[in-house]
Motif scaffolding. Structure first.
Motif, PDB file in Angstrom:
ATOM      1  N   HIS A 159     -61.626 -55.403 -87.881  1.00  0.00           N
ATOM      2  CA  HIS A 159     -60.430 -56.247 -87.904  1.00  0.00           C
ATOM      3  C   HIS A 159     -59.499 -55.801 -86.777  1.00  0.00           C
ATOM      4  O   HIS A 159     -59.037 -54.672 -86.764  1.00  0.00           O
ATOM      5  CB  HIS A 159     -59.729 -56.100 -89.249  1.00  0.00           C
ATOM      6  CG  HIS A 159     -58.781 -57.210 -89.576  1.00  0.00           C
ATOM      7  ND1 HIS A 159     -57.678 -57.489 -88.796  1.00  0.00           N
ATOM      8  CD2 HIS A 159     -58.770 -58.113 -90.588  1.00  0.00           C
ATOM      9  CE1 HIS A 159     -57.032 -58.511 -89.326  1.00  0.00           C
ATOM     10  NE2 HIS A 159     -57.667 -58.920 -90.402  1.00  0.00           N
ATOM     11  N   ASN A 197     -61.749 -69.142 -91.066  1.00  0.00           N
ATOM     12  CA  ASN A 197     -61.324 -68.962 -92.460  1.00  0.00           C
ATOM     13  C   ASN A 197     -61.516 -70.277 -93.215  1.00  0.00           C
ATOM     14  O   ASN A 197     -61.829 -71.311 -92.621  1.00  0.00           O
ATOM     15  CB  ASN A 197     -59.867 -68.478 -92.541  1.00  0.00           C
ATOM     16  CG  ASN A 197     -58.888 -69.426 -91.877  1.00  0.00           C
ATOM     17  OD1 ASN A 197     -59.011 -70.642 -91.946  1.00  0.00           O
ATOM     18  ND2 ASN A 197     -57.878 -68.869 -91.226  1.00  0.00           N
ATOM     19  N   SER A 241     -53.327 -64.881 -91.840  1.00  0.00           N
ATOM     20  CA  SER A 241     -54.297 -65.497 -90.945  1.00  0.00           C
ATOM     21  C   SER A 241     -53.703 -66.006 -89.640  1.00  0.00           C
ATOM     22  O   SER A 241     -54.415 -66.094 -88.633  1.00  0.00           O
ATOM     23  CB  SER A 241     -55.015 -66.647 -91.654  1.00  0.00           C
ATOM     24  OG  SER A 241     -54.096 -67.624 -92.108  1.00  0.00           O
ATOM     25  N   TYR A 285     -54.329 -63.949 -86.474  1.00  0.00           N
ATOM     26  CA  TYR A 285     -55.747 -63.999 -86.097  1.00  0.00           C
ATOM     27  C   TYR A 285     -56.037 -65.319 -85.376  1.00  0.00           C
ATOM     28  O   TYR A 285     -56.705 -65.355 -84.329  1.00  0.00           O
ATOM     29  CB  TYR A 285     -56.603 -63.896 -87.362  1.00  0.00           C
ATOM     30  CG  TYR A 285     -57.921 -63.173 -87.208  1.00  0.00           C
ATOM     31  CD1 TYR A 285     -58.784 -63.461 -86.166  1.00  0.00           C
ATOM     32  CD2 TYR A 285     -58.323 -62.213 -88.132  1.00  0.00           C
ATOM     33  CE1 TYR A 285     -60.011 -62.810 -86.038  1.00  0.00           C
ATOM     34  CE2 TYR A 285     -59.523 -61.552 -88.015  1.00  0.00           C
ATOM     35  CZ  TYR A 285     -60.372 -61.850 -86.973  1.00  0.00           C
ATOM     36  OH  TYR A 285     -61.575 -61.197 -86.845  1.00  0.00           O
ATOM     37  N   VAL A 286     -55.520 -66.416 -85.950  1.00  0.00           N
ATOM     38  CA  VAL A 286     -55.770 -67.747 -85.397  1.00  0.00           C
ATOM     39  C   VAL A 286     -55.196 -67.863 -83.989  1.00  0.00           C
ATOM     40  O   VAL A 286     -55.773 -68.534 -83.130  1.00  0.00           O
ATOM     41  CB  VAL A 286     -55.182 -68.826 -86.327  1.00  0.00           C
ATOM     42  CG1 VAL A 286     -55.293 -70.214 -85.704  1.00  0.00           C
ATOM     43  CG2 VAL A 286     -55.900 -68.811 -87.678  1.00  0.00           C
ATOM     44  N   ALA A 315     -59.953 -73.141 -87.917  1.00  0.00           N
ATOM     45  CA  ALA A 315     -59.183 -72.441 -88.951  1.00  0.00           C
ATOM     46  C   ALA A 315     -58.671 -73.454 -89.950  1.00  0.00           C
ATOM     47  O   ALA A 315     -58.010 -74.428 -89.571  1.00  0.00           O
ATOM     48  CB  ALA A 315     -58.013 -71.690 -88.322  1.00  0.00           C
ATOM     49  N   THR A 343     -56.727 -72.562 -92.635  1.00  0.00           N
ATOM     50  CA  THR A 343     -55.420 -72.129 -93.120  1.00  0.00           C
ATOM     51  C   THR A 343     -54.753 -71.242 -92.078  1.00  0.00           C
ATOM     52  O   THR A 343     -55.429 -70.583 -91.273  1.00  0.00           O
ATOM     53  CB  THR A 343     -55.525 -71.352 -94.445  1.00  0.00           C
ATOM     54  OG1 THR A 343     -56.255 -70.139 -94.225  1.00  0.00           O
ATOM     55  CG2 THR A 343     -56.241 -72.171 -95.505  1.00  0.00           C
ATOM     56  N   HIS A 360     -64.037 -63.001 -94.725  1.00  0.00           N
ATOM     57  CA  HIS A 360     -62.991 -62.003 -94.939  1.00  0.00           C
ATOM     58  C   HIS A 360     -63.163 -61.289 -96.275  1.00  0.00           C
ATOM     59  O   HIS A 360     -62.853 -60.100 -96.395  1.00  0.00           O
ATOM     60  CB  HIS A 360     -61.619 -62.669 -94.882  1.00  0.00           C
ATOM     61  CG  HIS A 360     -61.280 -63.240 -93.541  1.00  0.00           C
ATOM     62  ND1 HIS A 360     -60.696 -62.500 -92.545  1.00  0.00           N
ATOM     63  CD2 HIS A 360     -61.465 -64.483 -93.029  1.00  0.00           C
ATOM     64  CE1 HIS A 360     -60.523 -63.257 -91.468  1.00  0.00           C
ATOM     65  NE2 HIS A 360     -60.976 -64.460 -91.739  1.00  0.00           N
TER      66      HIS A 360
END
Length: 354
Positions: free
Chosen positions: A172, A96, A21, A24-25, A14, A16, A119
């Motif tokens: 998602h 991302n 985000s 999600y990370v 990742a 960012t 995304h």
């Protein structure tokens, strides 16, 4: 040929970890750790605990602009590649920042098949970093073994851009549990409109502020999120006076939960969008939503009981917001979580690792 080791080694990268985000990370590696040996490579300022995964940090910036500048330093690429290779991945998942120079380095020298989560198939208008990343990211996508998207509506476009490349559609997952754990009993909903998320041009803040001026005096408006307001938006905000609460900063999870419990309706007046985690979060709180008819909002928001309006039309937005304020929404707790979708991600990884 030697047998493939089990479980798979999945390395998630990742670039960012902002508001949209960070969940999600954190949540994807945790869910995958039930099925695979998972490593996460993330920016140094990412501090969320990630159960079940080995976490490696690399130096980046606290904003996409700062991160892009930091990624121009050659030593940062060497550091990142060493950390990725140390995980001995069967698959590298660029979650991302696929257009950052770091992603290009991984695409060229990562040493394992790459899955890239896309995304936004098109850059957001008014965001220069997105525009630059969109063009540089074509290299990462071209070198990826497969591309992951969140809605089938974008599959045809990508198949035309990358003929023959596997395109994986996995919806998602819902972030709602991250905020629901901070919910407090007995909170009262107000006659108020909430905008929640990073403030950017494409999110239609100007349209929302103009719509706010058309609402009755007893309806208030809260804009909560970091980001710069344009000069026009600042003038419109000032004209609303005490009817507007402007929380122009990063919103922590517990404060976000409070805002979601107290608001009467969530506004997503985007001028352009791919997908967003917010309709699912709002539905889990029983908060009605009004969104522009753009991107995946077109199908997702009505499925969740929300209302769509034409983008960029303040009168249509204000009318719909007022209707939704008086239309209580049922709580939707039937959402697909990261745990639900982890087997789908594993299927994707096995295809490219084969």
């Amino acid at each position: 040929m030697s047998a493939r080791r089990e479980p798979l080694r999945i390395t998630i990268v990742a670039m960012t970890v902002g508001f949209g985000s960070a969940p999600y990370v954190q949540m994807l590696p945790e869910a995958l750790s039930r099925y695979a040996q998972v490593s996460l490579v993330a920016p140094k300022h990412f501090n969320d605990p990630v159960a079940g995964a080995a976490v490696f940090k690399f130096r980046t910036g606290i904003s996409p602009k700062h991160a892009l500048l930091q990624s121009l330093k050659p030593w940062s690429h060497i550091d990142l590649l060493r950390k990725v290779r140390a995980t001995q991945p069967d698959v590298i998942h660029i979650l991302n920042g696929y257009g950052y120079p770091w992603a290009l380095a991984i695409a060229a020298l990562g040493g394992a098949p790459i899955i890239t989560t896309l995304h936004d198939p098109s850059p957001h208008p008014g965001n220069r970093v997105d525009a630059v990343s969109f063009h540089s990211g074509k290299i990462t996508l071209a070198r990826s073994a497969g591309v992951h998207i969140h809605d089938a509506m974008f599959r045809e476009e990508l198949q035309q851009r990358f003929p023959g490349k596997p395109i994986f559609v996995i919806r998602h997952p819902s972030f709602a549990s991250r905020y629901l754990k901070h919910a407090k009993p007995g909170m009262i909903r107000n006659r108020s409109v909430l905008f929640f998320g990073r403030v950017e041009y494409y999110k239609g803040i100007e349209t929302l502020l103009r719509a706010g001026a058309l609402l009755p005096d007893d309806v208030s408006l809260t804009v909560a999120g970091a980001g710069a307001l344009s000069e026009t938006e600042q003038q419109l905000a000032a004209a609303l006076g005490p009817r507007l609460t402007l929380l122009n900063r990063f919103i922590e999870d517990d404060e976000a939960a409070c805002l979601l419990q107290q608001a009467g309706v969530l506004a997503l007046p985007y001028l352009q969008a791919t997908q967003s985690s917010l309709p699912l979060i709002a539905a889990a709180f029983g908060l009605p939503t009004v969104a522009s008819a753009v991107g995946t909002f077109v199908t997702e928001v009505p499925e969740l009981g929300g209302v769509l309006v034409p983008q960029g039309e303040p009168r249509a937005l204000s009318d719909a917001l007022l209707r939704q304020l008086d239309a209580p929404a049922p709580i939707r707790n039937d959402q697909e979580t990261f745990d639900d979708l982890a087997p789908r991600f594993m299927e994707m990884y096995r295809v490219v690792a084969a």
